[in-house]
Design an enzyme around this catalytic site. Structure first.
Site, PDB file in Angstrom:
ATOM      1  N   GLU A 151      37.789  33.781  29.502  1.00 63.48           N
ATOM      2  CA  GLU A 151      37.412  32.934  30.643  1.00 63.48           C
ATOM      3  C   GLU A 151      35.890  32.813  30.753  1.00 63.48           C
ATOM      4  O   GLU A 151      35.253  33.683  31.310  1.00 63.48           O
ATOM      5  CB  GLU A 151      38.002  33.503  31.937  1.00 63.48           C
ATOM      6  CG  GLU A 151      39.528  33.549  31.919  1.00 63.48           C
ATOM      7  CD  GLU A 151      40.119  34.007  33.242  1.00 63.48           C
ATOM      8  OE1 GLU A 151      39.397  34.025  34.267  1.00 63.48           O
ATOM      9  OE2 GLU A 151      41.304  34.360  33.255  1.00 63.48           O
ATOM     10  N   ASP A 217      43.423  28.213  41.907  1.00 64.18           N
ATOM     11  CA  ASP A 217      41.963  28.307  42.031  1.00 64.18           C
ATOM     12  C   ASP A 217      41.311  26.929  42.175  1.00 64.18           C
ATOM     13  O   ASP A 217      40.166  26.722  41.772  1.00 64.18           O
ATOM     14  CB  ASP A 217      41.336  29.058  40.848  1.00 64.18           C
ATOM     15  CG  ASP A 217      41.708  30.524  40.821  1.00 64.18           C
ATOM     16  OD1 ASP A 217      42.066  31.056  41.884  1.00 64.18           O
ATOM     17  OD2 ASP A 217      41.663  31.137  39.737  1.00 64.18           O
TER      18      ASP A 217
END
Length: 391
Positions: A151, A217
């Site tokens: 990520e 998110d």
């Protein structure tokens, strides 16, 4: 003669990544992520691997492993994973109850960052060394495959070349894994903007067995906003799951390779003093919501924390069916979340769009005890019902 026939079949159909003998293939994946650190939570929030119902998952992903200084796979918590709690051993033992279950190890995650993965993927030599380390690690502990959760490539300390190097890394892993029948998957951001910058989707989809799209998110920090919208939220015109899926489809990646990720964590805000307590989006906020008793992190609540709050019937609730999300206001706490009802909508979206299945982040914050509905794992059960795995 038998040997010749076997070889002929192999040539005709090719190798099947992640195949299992004597297990009927299910049309849809139900990928269950386990946050291994949930064992350390307090009270009824503490999660034990024995609480998992293996038949509810096609795949279980144990999160997270990390990179050591040598660029190889390593445990981030020897006490929990190997030495004392024996998390690796116990998660693999679930296959005794469900022999068709596939258990993967995830590497990466937000806290691991991006820079060291960028460095590892920068040369062929370090990519191959990592792939060799990964295969040996999986084989030693008995995992069926690896989920790569970097990520994110090109970001957070990464370099522009990460986009290409990430594909080369996955190719190196596939080359090592193909002879040992190990599963290779990856988890990617749900943001179309990040997908475009970080991932060569057609190339990735050629290499991996499946991709888990983190369909959450999406909420923003300064205004009340929904976190996992199927479609763009009308007021904020935010990014959405459908926007990400549309981008992936146009890229040429087969949607059957994509699992839709659903979070069992609600996102929370604290409204400004004197603000009208309503379920509308776009309202300015004071900051993140208060921490819950189990997860103890501001701005989030596990569904197992939230559902007990909702049982008292106080506050306001809205089911935003147009975006597939619920909202509740509890005093000065504004909360956006998924539950069994929204999972039902999203699982049907999976079927409608021809996606590969659903991924849950994470099963240890679903209502795993069953305090709220007299049934454990209401979100997980909802997906299984839509897919026809539970009547």
């Amino acid at each position: 003669m038998v040997l010749i026939l076997t070889i002929a079949l192999f040539v005709l159909v090719g190798p099947v990544f992640g195949a299992t003998n004597n297990c009927a293939e299910k049309q849809y994946n139900v990928v269950c992520n386990l946050a291994s650190w949930s064992v350390y939570r307090e009270g009824e929030g503490a999660f034990n691997i024995s609480y998992i119902i293996p038949s509810y998952c096609t795949h279980i992903v144990y999160t997270f492993a990390g990179l050591n200084l040598g660029g190889g796979v390593d445990s981030l918590d020897y006490h929990n994973d190997i030495n004392v709690h024996k998390g690796y051993q116990r998660i693999i033992e679930l296959k005794e109850e469900n022999p068709c279950l596939k258990v993967l190890l995830a590497i990466g995650g937000w806290n691991e960052g991006s820079e060291k993965y960028s460095l590892m993927a920068e040369s062929e030599e370090t990519r191959v060394a990592f792939a060799d380390s990964a295969l040996r690690f999986l084989a030693h502990f008995g995992f069926d495959g690896l989920d790569v959760d970097w990520e994110y490539p090109t970001m957070r300390g990464g370099i522009p070349e990460d986009r290409e190097n990430f594909v080369l890394l996955l190719q190196a892993l596939r080359e090592k894994f193909r002879h040992r029948n190990k599963i290779l998957s990856t988890a990617i951001s749900g943001s179309p903007a990040i997908i475009q910058a970080a991932y060569d989707m057609p190339a990735i989809c050629e290499v991996v067995d499946f991709v888990s799209l983190m369909g959450y998110d999406y909420s923003v920090k300064d205004k009340t906003s929904v976190d996992g919208p199927l479609y763009s939220e009308p007021v904020l015109r935010s990014e959405s799951i459908d926007g990400a899926i549309s981008y992936i489809r146009k890229s040429g990646c087969p949607l059957a390779k994509i699992n839709l990720g659903i979070s069992t964590m609600a996102k929370t805000y604290t409204l400004k003093p004197g603000a009208t307590a309503n379920v509308n989006t776009g309202t300015a906020v004071q900051g993140p919501g208060r921490a819950g008793p189990f997860t103890k992190s501001v701005g989030v609540l596990g569904y197992n924390e939230l559902c007990t709050m909702l049982m008292d019937g106080k506050g306001k609730m809205a089911f935003l069916r147009n975006v597939g999300v619920k909202v509740t206001v509890q005093g000065d706490q504004w909360i956006t979340y998924d539950d069994g009802d929204t999972v039902d909508i999203k699982a049907n979206y999976v079927k409608q769009k021809g996606l590969g299945g659903i991924m849950f982040w994470t099963i240890d914050t679903d209502d795993f005890i069953g305090d709220c509905f007299n049934e454990a794992y209401p979100m997980l059960v909802a997906a299984n019902k839509v897919f026809g795995y539970i009547v």
